[in-house]
Design an enzyme around this catalytic site. Sequence first.
Site, PDB file in Angstrom:
ATOM      1  CB  ALA A   5      -0.916  -0.010   1.210  1.00  0.00           C
ATOM      2  CG  ASN A   6      -0.055   4.685  -1.776  1.00  0.00           C
ATOM      3  OD1 ASN A   6      -0.769   5.558  -1.288  1.00  0.00           O
ATOM      4  ND2 ASN A   6      -0.397   4.002  -2.864  1.00  0.00           N
ATOM      5  NE  ARG A   7       4.811   6.862   4.817  1.00  0.00           N
ATOM      6  CZ  ARG A   7       4.880   5.999   5.829  1.00  0.00           C
ATOM      7  NH1 ARG A   7       3.843   5.824   6.611  1.00  0.00           N
ATOM      8  NH2 ARG A   7       5.990   5.327   6.045  1.00  0.00           N
TER       9      ARG A   7
END
Length: 391
Positions: A202-204
């Site tokens: 995932a990412n932020r």
Amino acid sequence: MANLLLIVSGSVAAYKALELVRLARRAGHAVTPILTAGGARFVTKEALAGISGARVHDDLWAAEAEIGHIRLARAPDLVVVAPASADLLAKMAAGLADDLASTVLLATRAPVLVAPAMNPAMWAHPATVANMKALASRGVHLVGPEEGAMAEPESGPGRLAEPPAILAAIEALLHHGPLAGRHVVVTSGPTHENIDPVRYIANRSSGRQGHAIAAALAALGARVTLVSGPVAVPDPAGVTVVRIESARQMLAAVEAALPADAAVFAAAVADFRPTDVGSQKIKKVPGAPPPEIALTLNPDILATIAQRQVQRPALVVGFAAETESVVPHAQDKRLRKGCDWIVANDVSGDVMGGAENAVHLVTEAGVEDWPRLPKAEVARRLATRIAESLA
Ligand code: C5P
């Protein structure tokens, strides 16, 4: 423009209802107020009457004699409950009708928008959570509550949404404004790419900018389909939200939402996904080296939609998050992907997940540098530019 029925219930934030009435009237709407007994402890009938220029109803039996609660309930285009107390929300959820406000809420066929205001502990209580879930399942729309300074020294969501945000939600539900009749697709948030049944990449991305854009477009009257990855921010009022997890699901959801007049791709889509997703959790084998994860390129949703031969939205807007040479990279990206505009931002600081954004709008005509602004303001400016472009 529209007939609004505004129910003011008991909360210290009830004074903000006066500002909401002022803003709504300035936007051309007629406001008929209903004041509950609790609301009358915080704001006077005279103040509401003065600002609304309308008769304030506060008693079931008096209203019955004058116009009847059924007529009161049927006349408005939209019923707005602001502030909505925990007590009134519980009554709505249970279908109680023991005063004018709750009776009208049970009798109305108009859409209902609630703007809750209460102590954070009351908002977080399982009873309120269950009540809100029941109301949402019946199509009741929600704006706020927000986190921030409250009468009590406690933190957490519970603070009434600001009157301009409530008005924006009202406009979104009425589909009034320069984008009325237009359909816009917006992507927002991260994507999750499965590694195995329990792990993912995932990412932020928080979804704040994309969700704010969806809300701003809806506030200008557009019908908005928001295709969102997993986020913690609430659904914007008056917007159709399609929840997905992976990039491939996001692409399928965007294609299913076409045709659209414009599309804004604000999601932080994962560029790669694990090539093989096993059906079992990958085991840690003692003594063995850690597994390697082979990656495959994900589809580029922005480029795919921008380069469609059929049903290409008239305006396709992409984002570019860069940490260096922001504008040249964005100009290059605009041409490479085939989109019309790129909103370029420098993410070397605290932009991702933060409340503010400093962007450059890159179009065929050139580059505009916008000042550092709250994400909601970036969204409003972008929505206004989209409305001008589609006009
Ligand atoms: O190539 P890059 O990821 O920098 O491009 C960013 C823009 O492209 C954003 O608008 C993003 O939403 C979109 N994008 C996409 N699908 C991908 C990767 C990026 O729609 N797989």
